[in-house]
Design a protein around this motif. Structure first.
Motif, PDB file in Angstrom:
ATOM      1  N   LEU A  41       0.820  -1.204   0.000  1.00  0.00           N
ATOM      2  CA  LEU A  41       0.000   0.000   0.000  1.00  0.00           C
ATOM      3  C   LEU A  41       0.856   1.257   0.000  1.00  0.00           C
ATOM      4  O   LEU A  41       0.564   2.219  -0.711  1.00  0.00           O
ATOM      5  N   ARG A  42       1.896   1.237   0.808  1.00  0.00           N
ATOM      6  CA  ARG A  42       2.810   2.390   0.832  1.00  0.00           C
ATOM      7  C   ARG A  42       3.415   2.621  -0.550  1.00  0.00           C
ATOM      8  O   ARG A  42       3.502   3.758  -1.019  1.00  0.00           O
ATOM      9  N   LEU A  45       0.661   4.005  -2.970  1.00  0.00           N
ATOM     10  CA  LEU A  45       0.379   5.407  -2.682  1.00  0.00           C
ATOM     11  C   LEU A  45       1.504   6.307  -3.182  1.00  0.00           C
ATOM     12  O   LEU A  45       1.258   7.374  -3.761  1.00  0.00           O
ATOM     13  N   TRP A  46       2.740   5.878  -2.948  1.00  0.00           N
ATOM     14  CA  TRP A  46       3.886   6.673  -3.374  1.00  0.00           C
ATOM     15  C   TRP A  46       3.927   6.783  -4.896  1.00  0.00           C
ATOM     16  O   TRP A  46       4.137   7.864  -5.439  1.00  0.00           O
ATOM     17  N   TRP A  48       1.420   6.563  -6.926  1.00  0.00           N
ATOM     18  CA  TRP A  48       0.294   7.405  -7.300  1.00  0.00           C
ATOM     19  C   TRP A  48       0.670   8.878  -7.143  1.00  0.00           C
ATOM     20  O   TRP A  48       0.418   9.691  -8.026  1.00  0.00           O
ATOM     21  N   LEU A  49       1.286   9.209  -6.025  1.00  0.00           N
ATOM     22  CA  LEU A  49       1.697  10.584  -5.775  1.00  0.00           C
ATOM     23  C   LEU A  49       2.732  11.052  -6.794  1.00  0.00           C
ATOM     24  O   LEU A  49       2.618  12.139  -7.365  1.00  0.00           O
ATOM     25  N   TYR A  73      -2.091  12.502   0.785  1.00  0.00           N
ATOM     26  CA  TYR A  73      -1.244  11.315   0.810  1.00  0.00           C
ATOM     27  C   TYR A  73      -0.829  10.986   2.247  1.00  0.00           C
ATOM     28  O   TYR A  73      -0.945   9.843   2.690  1.00  0.00           O
ATOM     29  N   LEU A  76      -3.874   9.755   4.224  1.00  0.00           N
ATOM     30  CA  LEU A  76      -4.272   8.406   3.811  1.00  0.00           C
ATOM     31  C   LEU A  76      -3.313   7.359   4.361  1.00  0.00           C
ATOM     32  O   LEU A  76      -3.740   6.282   4.793  1.00  0.00           O
ATOM     33  N   GLU A  77      -2.023   7.674   4.369  1.00  0.00           N
ATOM     34  CA  GLU A  77      -1.058   6.738   4.926  1.00  0.00           C
ATOM     35  C   GLU A  77      -1.302   6.544   6.422  1.00  0.00           C
ATOM     36  O   GLU A  77      -1.274   5.416   6.921  1.00  0.00           O
TER      37      GLU A  77
END
Length: 101
Positions: A41-42, A45-46, A48-49, A73, A76-77
């Motif tokens: 997930l991390r 997310l990274w 995506w950012l 971000y 959400l994390e």
């Protein structure tokens, strides 16, 4: 597929959860973390950012929009970590059955 419903009557309303999931939201966490690991997930997310900020996307052309995305971000994390902890600390159904018997 549209994932954001902008109708005013749907603001702060549950849109994705079924009635069953609303009654047992912990089951949503269980299923989610069966599908994804925190490390994965991390990374997602990274990625995506970086994609959002590293492309010529007009949505994030201004500094304020980029700053808001970074803030989202981070939150959400934090949310994922809190949900992960809740998931890790919920008793398993197997242990509950053993205690009853």
């Amino acid at each position: 597929m549209q994932t954001c419903n902008k109708l005013k009557q749907n603001h702060n309303q549950l849109l994705r959860l079924t009635r069953e999931q609303q009654l047992e939201p912990g089951a949503v966490l269980t299923y989610f973390f069966e599908c994804y690991h925190l490390k994965d997930l991390r990374e997602l997310l990274w990625d995506w950012l970086l994609t959002a900020l590293g492309s010529d996307n007009a949505t994030y052309a201004k500094g304020r929009e980029r700053s808001n995305l970074i803030f989202l971000y981070e939150k959400l994390e934090s949310l994922l970590e809190a949900a992960y902890l809740m998931h890790q600390h919920q008793p398993s159904k197997k242990r509950k059955r053993k205690k009853k018997g």
